[in-house]
Design an enzyme around this catalytic site. Structure first.
Site, PDB file in Angstrom:
ATOM      1  N   ASP A 119      -0.754  -8.163 -81.356  1.00  0.00           N
ATOM      2  CA  ASP A 119       0.554  -8.600 -81.850  1.00  0.00           C
ATOM      3  C   ASP A 119       1.673  -7.863 -81.121  1.00  0.00           C
ATOM      4  OD1 ASP A 119      -0.561  -6.305 -83.170  1.00  0.00           O
ATOM      5  OD2 ASP A 119       1.081  -6.359 -84.609  1.00  0.00           O
ATOM      6  N   ASP A 120       2.860  -8.454 -81.174  1.00  0.00           N
ATOM      7  CA  ASP A 120       4.087  -7.852 -80.622  1.00  0.00           C
ATOM      8  C   ASP A 120       3.952  -7.507 -79.144  1.00  0.00           C
ATOM      9  OD1 ASP A 120       4.942  -8.162 -83.199  1.00  0.00           O
ATOM     10  OD2 ASP A 120       5.034  -6.034 -83.692  1.00  0.00           O
ATOM     11  N   ASP A 228       9.907  -1.050 -92.270  1.00  0.00           N
ATOM     12  CA  ASP A 228      10.192  -0.411 -90.985  1.00  0.00           C
ATOM     13  C   ASP A 228      11.321  -1.134 -90.256  1.00  0.00           C
ATOM     14  OD1 ASP A 228       8.859  -2.724 -90.296  1.00  0.00           O
ATOM     15  OD2 ASP A 228       7.206  -1.735 -89.240  1.00  0.00           O
TER      16      ASP A 228
END
Length: 284
Positions: A119-120, A228
């Protein structure tokens, strides 16, 4: 309708990771709440993500072994995740070997559940050698993930292997998800955050559609109560809402991404666990 098979927590946020003492406290709370899987995956652990090829030091592995043993005492499996996608060359057999070796260092201390998170990261292939070897990102990830899983399975005891795709939310009718679903080994679980990265609601239709595309019952990576990034000033302690009570029919379970504040996450986990254990009768 019974609850979910997987009722977990993924320490998968950006920011300072929890301490081992906080993780042990979370494990004890999870056991009391009948949750069964904790996944180690803090984004800001350099050896988890940016420096994934570097082995963990012996001191960390010894501390992690204590966590694994504590999990066994309480009936909570402790999983190790690695997130190599930022620097990965998918067709490099040496990098496949490096990732498997790192997983095996945790298998040696009793870990039986492993995760590969992609991911990301960019949505297209970045390395020239990968661009020459594969038609697109999905083909490369299927090749790499299957190789890692099959080698790991041959060398150790693997109870579960969970994969987070690069497209992990939104539209399930994409060529990327179609290739992941048709090519990925059927025993590998796939993660999904829902209609959005931080989904306000997760309808039954979302689970049906993405599970159909991935050809397996999806496991939700639920980004609540995580706080976050731009949410760092927020404390997410409200009730757990918007999750369809019928989701167990199309989903294997949930991994809850908690707040940077471990202790403040506990009251929310109590609320979430009530849903995960009995979604049909859950009252927020």
């Amino acid at each position: 309708m019974s609850g979910f098979q997987i009722r977990g927590v993924v320490e998968g946020f950006y920011g300072a990771p929890w301490s081992m003492e906080e993780r042990a406290r979370i494990l004890r709370e999870m056991a009391r709440l009948k949750m069964n899987l904790y996944v180690y995956a803090p984004k800001n652990d350099l050896l988890h993500r940016h420096q994934w090829e570097t082995p963990y030091p012996l001191e960390f592995i010894r501390d992690f072994e204590k966590l694994v043993e504590e999990g066994k005492r309480y009936g909570v499996s402790v999983a190790m995740a690695l997130s190599p996608g930022l620097t990965l060359t998918y067709g490099d057999s040496g990098q496949i070997d490096a990732l498997v070796r790192k997983y095996l260092s945790f298998s040696a201390i009793g870990v039986r559940d492993f995760c590969l998170f992609l991911d990301d990261i960019p949505l297209t292939l970045q390395k020239e050698s990968d661009q020459a070897a594969f038609s697109d990102l999905a083909e490369a990830q299927v090749f790499f993930t299957n190789q890692v899983y099959e080698r790991l399975k041959n060398l150790s005891d693997v109870t579960a292997f969970l994969f987070c795709p690069t497209q992990y939310c939104g539209d399930s009718l994409t060529a990327y998800l179609e290739k992941i679903g048709t090519g990925m080994h059927p025993d590998i679980d796939a993660l999904w955050t829902g209609p959005q990265v931080c989904s306000q609601t997760i309808p039954f239709e979302d689970a049906e559609a993405v599970s159909r595309a991935l050809r397996r019952k999806v496991v939700y990576w639920d980004n609540y109560p995580v706080n976050d990034g731009s949410m760092a000033a927020e404390l997410h302690i409200g009730p757990y809402t918007g999750r369809d009570p019928r989701l167990p029919m199309a989903s294997r379970g949930f991994l809850i991404n908690p707040m940077n504040q471990a202790m403040a996450s506990i009251p929310v986990l109590k609320n979430i666990a009530a849903y995960l254990n009995a979604p049909a009768t859950y009252d927020p």
